[in-house]
Motif scaffolding. Structure first.
Motif, PDB file in Angstrom:
ATOM      1  N   TYR A 179       0.848  -1.205   0.000  1.00 31.49           N
ATOM      2  CA  TYR A 179       0.000   0.000   0.000  1.00 31.49           C
ATOM      3  C   TYR A 179       0.879   1.249   0.000  1.00 31.49           C
ATOM      4  O   TYR A 179       1.893   1.319   0.704  1.00 31.49           O
ATOM      5  CB  TYR A 179      -0.895   0.001   1.242  1.00 31.49           C
ATOM      6  N   ARG A 180       0.465   2.225  -0.809  1.00 34.35           N
ATOM      7  CA  ARG A 180       1.023   3.582  -0.784  1.00 34.35           C
ATOM      8  C   ARG A 180      -0.135   4.558  -0.944  1.00 34.35           C
ATOM      9  O   ARG A 180      -1.038   4.326  -1.748  1.00 34.35           O
ATOM     10  CB  ARG A 180       2.023   3.819  -1.909  1.00 34.35           C
ATOM     11  N   PRO A 181      -0.126   5.670  -0.242  1.00 35.00           N
ATOM     12  CA  PRO A 181      -1.232   6.629  -0.349  1.00 35.00           C
ATOM     13  C   PRO A 181      -1.036   7.607  -1.503  1.00 35.00           C
ATOM     14  O   PRO A 181       0.052   7.728  -2.073  1.00 35.00           O
ATOM     15  CB  PRO A 181      -1.169   7.355   0.997  1.00 35.00           C
ATOM     16  N   GLY A 182      -2.121   8.295  -1.843  1.00 32.24           N
ATOM     17  CA  GLY A 182      -2.054   9.427  -2.771  1.00 32.24           C
ATOM     18  C   GLY A 182      -1.527   9.105  -4.150  1.00 32.24           C
ATOM     19  O   GLY A 182      -1.850   8.082  -4.750  1.00 32.24           O
ATOM     20  N   ARG A 183      -0.701   9.987  -4.665  1.00 32.88           N
ATOM     21  CA  ARG A 183      -0.199   9.881  -6.032  1.00 32.88           C
ATOM     22  C   ARG A 183       0.709   8.671  -6.239  1.00 32.88           C
ATOM     23  O   ARG A 183       0.945   8.265  -7.373  1.00 32.88           O
ATOM     24  CB  ARG A 183       0.550  11.156  -6.408  1.00 32.88           C
ATOM     25  N   GLU A 184       1.232   8.125  -5.155  1.00 31.56           N
ATOM     26  CA  GLU A 184       2.116   6.969  -5.267  1.00 31.56           C
ATOM     27  C   GLU A 184       1.378   5.650  -5.081  1.00 31.56           C
ATOM     28  O   GLU A 184       1.996   4.613  -4.869  1.00 31.56           O
ATOM     29  CB  GLU A 184       3.250   7.079  -4.251  1.00 31.56           C
ATOM     30  N   SER A 185       0.065   5.694  -5.169  1.00 31.48           N
ATOM     31  CA  SER A 185      -0.746   4.502  -4.898  1.00 31.48           C
ATOM     32  C   SER A 185      -0.429   3.338  -5.828  1.00 31.48           C
ATOM     33  O   SER A 185      -0.609   2.172  -5.462  1.00 31.48           O
ATOM     34  CB  SER A 185      -2.233   4.844  -4.996  1.00 31.48           C
ATOM     35  N   SER A 186       0.039   3.634  -7.040  1.00 34.26           N
ATOM     36  CA  SER A 186       0.320   2.566  -7.999  1.00 34.26           C
ATOM     37  C   SER A 186       1.716   1.966  -7.838  1.00 34.26           C
ATOM     38  O   SER A 186       2.056   0.985  -8.513  1.00 34.26           O
ATOM     39  CB  SER A 186       0.166   3.087  -9.432  1.00 34.26           C
ATOM     40  N   LEU A 187       2.520   2.533  -6.952  1.00 39.09           N
ATOM     41  CA  LEU A 187       3.895   2.038  -6.778  1.00 39.09           C
ATOM     42  C   LEU A 187       3.928   0.860  -5.806  1.00 39.09           C
ATOM     43  O   LEU A 187       4.576   0.897  -4.759  1.00 39.09           O
ATOM     44  CB  LEU A 187       4.811   3.171  -6.298  1.00 39.09           C
ATOM     45  N   ARG A 188       3.223  -0.175  -6.178  1.00 40.81           N
ATOM     46  CA  ARG A 188       3.226  -1.402  -5.382  1.00 40.81           C
ATOM     47  C   ARG A 188       4.152  -2.427  -6.026  1.00 40.81           C
ATOM     48  O   ARG A 188       4.628  -2.248  -7.139  1.00 40.81           O
ATOM     49  CB  ARG A 188       1.808  -1.985  -5.302  1.00 40.81           C
ATOM     50  N   SER A 189       4.365  -3.502  -5.322  1.00 37.49           N
ATOM     51  CA  SER A 189       5.146  -4.596  -5.903  1.00 37.49           C
ATOM     52  C   SER A 189       4.470  -5.922  -5.596  1.00 37.49           C
ATOM     53  O   SER A 189       3.704  -6.039  -4.634  1.00 37.49           O
ATOM     54  CB  SER A 189       6.587  -4.590  -5.382  1.00 37.49           C
ATOM     55  N   TYR A 190       4.730  -6.909  -6.439  1.00 37.85           N
ATOM     56  CA  TYR A 190       4.117  -8.233  -6.332  1.00 37.85           C
ATOM     57  C   TYR A 190       5.179  -9.301  -6.577  1.00 37.85           C
ATOM     58  O   TYR A 190       6.236  -9.035  -7.154  1.00 37.85           O
ATOM     59  CB  TYR A 190       3.005  -8.394  -7.372  1.00 37.85           C
ATOM     60  N   ILE A 191       4.881 -10.497  -6.159  1.00 44.62           N
ATOM     61  CA  ILE A 191       5.772 -11.633  -6.386  1.00 44.62           C
ATOM     62  C   ILE A 191       4.994 -12.725  -7.109  1.00 44.62           C
ATOM     63  O   ILE A 191       3.968 -13.194  -6.599  1.00 44.62           O
ATOM     64  CB  ILE A 191       6.325 -12.176  -5.061  1.00 44.62           C
ATOM     65  N   THR A 192       5.451 -13.102  -8.313  1.00 42.79           N
ATOM     66  CA  THR A 192       4.804 -14.153  -9.095  1.00 42.79           C
ATOM     67  C   THR A 192       5.695 -15.401  -9.090  1.00 42.79           C
ATOM     68  O   THR A 192       6.885 -15.323  -9.385  1.00 42.79           O
ATOM     69  CB  THR A 192       4.559 -13.700 -10.542  1.00 42.79           C
ATOM     70  N   ILE A 193       5.066 -16.544  -8.755  1.00 37.03           N
ATOM     71  CA  ILE A 193       5.793 -17.817  -8.666  1.00 37.03           C
ATOM     72  C   ILE A 193       5.099 -18.835  -9.574  1.00 37.03           C
ATOM     73  O   ILE A 193       3.903 -19.085  -9.422  1.00 37.03           O
ATOM     74  CB  ILE A 193       5.804 -18.347  -7.217  1.00 37.03           C
ATOM     75  N   PRO A 194       5.812 -19.434 -10.526  1.00 36.08           N
ATOM     76  CA  PRO A 194       5.197 -20.466 -11.370  1.00 36.08           C
ATOM     77  C   PRO A 194       5.150 -21.811 -10.636  1.00 36.08           C
ATOM     78  O   PRO A 194       5.989 -22.092  -9.769  1.00 36.08           O
ATOM     79  CB  PRO A 194       6.145 -20.539 -12.573  1.00 36.08           C
ATOM     80  N   PHE A 195       4.156 -22.634 -10.980  1.00 33.55           N
ATOM     81  CA  PHE A 195       4.110 -24.001 -10.466  1.00 33.55           C
ATOM     82  C   PHE A 195       4.988 -24.862 -11.363  1.00 33.55           C
ATOM     83  O   PHE A 195       4.693 -25.036 -12.548  1.00 33.55           O
ATOM     84  CB  PHE A 195       2.676 -24.525 -10.453  1.00 33.55           C
ATOM     85  N   ILE A 196       6.048 -25.389 -10.808  1.00 27.92           N
ATOM     86  CA  ILE A 196       7.011 -26.155 -11.606  1.00 27.92           C
ATOM     87  C   ILE A 196       7.269 -27.510 -10.960  1.00 27.92           C
ATOM     88  O   ILE A 196       7.489 -27.596  -9.741  1.00 27.92           O
ATOM     89  CB  ILE A 196       8.331 -25.384 -11.763  1.00 27.92           C
ATOM     90  N   LYS A 197       7.214 -28.548 -11.782  1.00 30.53           N
ATOM     91  CA  LYS A 197       7.609 -29.891 -11.381  1.00 30.53           C
ATOM     92  C   LYS A 197       8.732 -30.332 -12.300  1.00 30.53           C
ATOM     93  O   LYS A 197       8.535 -30.436 -13.516  1.00 30.53           O
ATOM     94  CB  LYS A 197       6.428 -30.855 -11.467  1.00 30.53           C
ATOM     95  N   GLY A 198       9.885 -30.586 -11.714  1.00 31.87           N
ATOM     96  CA  GLY A 198      11.044 -30.862 -12.546  1.00 31.87           C
ATOM     97  C   GLY A 198      11.426 -29.601 -13.290  1.00 31.87           C
ATOM     98  O   GLY A 198      11.748 -28.581 -12.691  1.00 31.87           O
ATOM     99  N   LYS A 199      11.346 -29.651 -14.618  1.00 33.03           N
ATOM    100  CA  LYS A 199      11.622 -28.474 -15.434  1.00 33.03           C
ATOM    101  C   LYS A 199      10.375 -27.965 -16.152  1.00 33.03           C
ATOM    102  O   LYS A 199      10.460 -27.045 -16.968  1.00 33.03           O
ATOM    103  CB  LYS A 199      12.707 -28.799 -16.466  1.00 33.03           C
ATOM    104  N   ASN A 200       9.218 -28.573 -15.835  1.00 31.96           N
ATOM    105  CA  ASN A 200       7.990 -28.235 -16.551  1.00 31.96           C
ATOM    106  C   ASN A 200       7.061 -27.356 -15.719  1.00 31.96           C
ATOM    107  O   ASN A 200       6.905 -27.554 -14.510  1.00 31.96           O
ATOM    108  CB  ASN A 200       7.252 -29.520 -16.951  1.00 31.96           C
ATOM    109  N   ASN A 201       6.438 -26.405 -16.400  1.00 32.00           N
ATOM    110  CA  ASN A 201       5.410 -25.574 -15.792  1.00 32.00           C
ATOM    111  C   ASN A 201       4.095 -26.356 -15.796  1.00 32.00           C
ATOM    112  O   ASN A 201       3.600 -26.747 -16.854  1.00 32.00           O
ATOM    113  CB  ASN A 201       5.264 -24.278 -16.590  1.00 32.00           C
ATOM    114  N   VAL A 202       3.533 -26.636 -14.613  1.00 36.35           N
ATOM    115  CA  VAL A 202       2.321 -27.440 -14.514  1.00 36.35           C
ATOM    116  C   VAL A 202       1.186 -26.583 -13.957  1.00 36.35           C
ATOM    117  O   VAL A 202       1.401 -25.469 -13.473  1.00 36.35           O
ATOM    118  CB  VAL A 202       2.539 -28.678 -13.612  1.00 36.35           C
ATOM    119  N   SER A 203      -0.023 -27.092 -14.032  1.00 37.51           N
ATOM    120  CA  SER A 203      -1.188 -26.338 -13.574  1.00 37.51           C
ATOM    121  C   SER A 203      -1.926 -27.116 -12.489  1.00 37.51           C
ATOM    122  O   SER A 203      -1.751 -28.330 -12.321  1.00 37.51           O
ATOM    123  CB  SER A 203      -2.128 -26.037 -14.743  1.00 37.51           C
ATOM    124  N   LEU A 204      -2.769 -26.386 -11.762  1.00 35.68           N
ATOM    125  CA  LEU A 204      -3.614 -27.024 -10.760  1.00 35.68           C
ATOM    126  C   LEU A 204      -4.666 -27.891 -11.454  1.00 35.68           C
ATOM    127  O   LEU A 204      -4.969 -27.703 -12.628  1.00 35.68           O
ATOM    128  CB  LEU A 204      -4.298 -25.965  -9.895  1.00 35.68           C
TER     129      LEU A 204
END
Length: 423
Positions: A119-144
């Protein structure tokens, strides 16, 4: 026995042998097919166990924004990148001390964890950060797997540089890797948040976010952060502990560790934090309330002592760094004036009291905590005759509780406390 009868028995034996062999083959084939699952799907119960401990080969953390140094394709989907912290990385990106505060890893012997702006207030509200993690088994990207339930858990800790604490911290599941030019990821569906979507305001120790997610069947990524605009995010101002040496910044910044996604057969298999007053469970809140102690020059010595409070985890008597500072402060006053005495008032929450009726380890936690503070003073040379302890159990409401703002878990955390009166 006739020759004709012997022939018939041999034929029957041969047919039975073929039948048994066929059944074994079919059973093995079905079991193997179930184990493999559909192409690109994972039927393993553990889909993700991210402790942020695996860096790419020959990489070391040296600066902020280094989340992409992790192995297995972890990244930030917005321009404002998430951070990675490592023991030995210096005062900016180190553990426990870094640019945003101080925290140890939630993993035994752990050397890394991550961090993001929620969270950031005011004009800086869009300056957020996120962490994206792929689901990987071995070397393959798998899905739920479609229709299956998954227990989603991770730990967060509010950094001392935060001027605010907020809610809406959650996990977003997607088929494609998300991205956003605006800086805020929109998650209209496939989103979970922790129980009661409460505000996470604990500075020390790790607070659990936990919920059950039912898969649509094509999710290959999990992204963690705040997916709501400021208008839909609840926040409160917080004041950093007096022991903190970092600058206060206009943000809600959270350390994160121990992200797990595990397939479950029933809701009972997901050990989320329990906020109810049930005494039939072994899972309790991990929240420890923290507040900054404000001392003004106009205060009397008695008022300065009265301002000190200790807060505790559920069923715990362990002291936080802030609690130790308060005890040290009061002990100094007692040593400087031998004519004074101290009253120690211990308190518990209602769930502890309920459990204490049948479980000895929860019995009269107010007295347990008060006696623990007393032991500190005795160890620091304060005569026992100058110390009085009293337990109020759960009968007195904490002055910290804001009834219209605090959820039940936060109210309970504010109730688990020790207060002082100087005489």
């Amino acid at each position: 026995m006739s020759k004709h009868l012997l022939i018939q028995l041999k034929i029957m034996k041969f047919n039975l042998s073929i039948t048994l062999t066929l059944l074994v083959f079919i059973g093995s084939h079905v079991a193997l097919s179930q184990k493999r699952g559909k192409k690109g799907k994972s039927t393993s119960s553990d889909m993700l166990n991210m402790t942020f401990e695996r860096l790419q080969e020959d990489e070391e953390v040296s600066e902020l924004g280094s989340i992409t140094l992790l192995d297995n394709g972890v990244f930030s989907p917005t321009e404002n990148a998430a951070d990675l912290f490592q023991k030995g990385a210096g005062s900016v990106a180190g553990i426990p001390n870094n640019a945003f505060g101080s925290e140890e890893s939630d993993v035994d012997g752990g050397k890394l964890y991550a961090g993001f702006v929620a969270y950031r207030p005011g004009r800086e509200s869009s300056l957020r950060s996120y962490i994206t993690i792929p689901f990987i088994k071995g070397k393959n990207n798998v899905s739920l797997s479609k229709g299956l339930k998954y227990c989603v858990q991770f730990k967060v800790s509010l950094a001392e540089s935060s001027k605010y604490a907020c809610n809406n911290i959650g996990a977003y599941f997607t088929k494609e890797a998300p991205s956003s030019k605006s800086g805020i990821i929109n998650a209209p569906e496939n989103l979970i948040r922790g129980k009661n979507n409460r505000i996470h305001q604990g500075f020390f120790g790790w607070d659990q976010v936990c919920e059950i997610y039912t898969a649509k069947g094509d999710e290959k990524f999990i992204t963690i952060g705040n997916f709501d605009k400021n208008d839909n995010t609840r926040w409160i101002p917080v004041k950093k502990p007096k022991t903190a040496e970092v600058e206060t910044l206009k943000h809600s910044y959270y350390y994160i560790d121990n992200v797990t996604v595990k397939q479950i057969d029933s809701d009972e298999d997901c050990k989320c934090v329990v906020n109810s007053q049930s005494a039939n469970t072994e899972e309790y809140s991990t929240l420890i309330y923290t507040k900054a102690i404000h001392i003004e020059e106009s205060m009397t010595t008695a008022e300065r002592v009265d301002a000190q409070e200790l807060f505790f985890g559920f069923g715990k008597k362990d002291l936080t760094p802030n609690s130790k500072e308060s005890l040290k402060y009061i002990a100094g006053i007692l040593k400087s004036d031998p004519a004074t005495s101290i009253e120690i008032h211990g308190h518990s929450d209602s769930q502890e009291e309920s459990l204490g009726a049948t479980k000895e380890e929860f019995s009269d936690m107010g007295m347990v905590r008060a006696n623990y503070a007393k032991r500190y003073f005795l160890a620091n040379g304060i005569d026992e005759s100058r110390i009085t302890v009293k337990s109020h159990r759960d009968t007195e409401i904490s002055r910290e509780i804001a009834p219209s703002v605090d959820d039940e878990e936060l109210k309970a955390a504010k109730s688990r406390r020790v207060e002082f009166k100087l005489n």
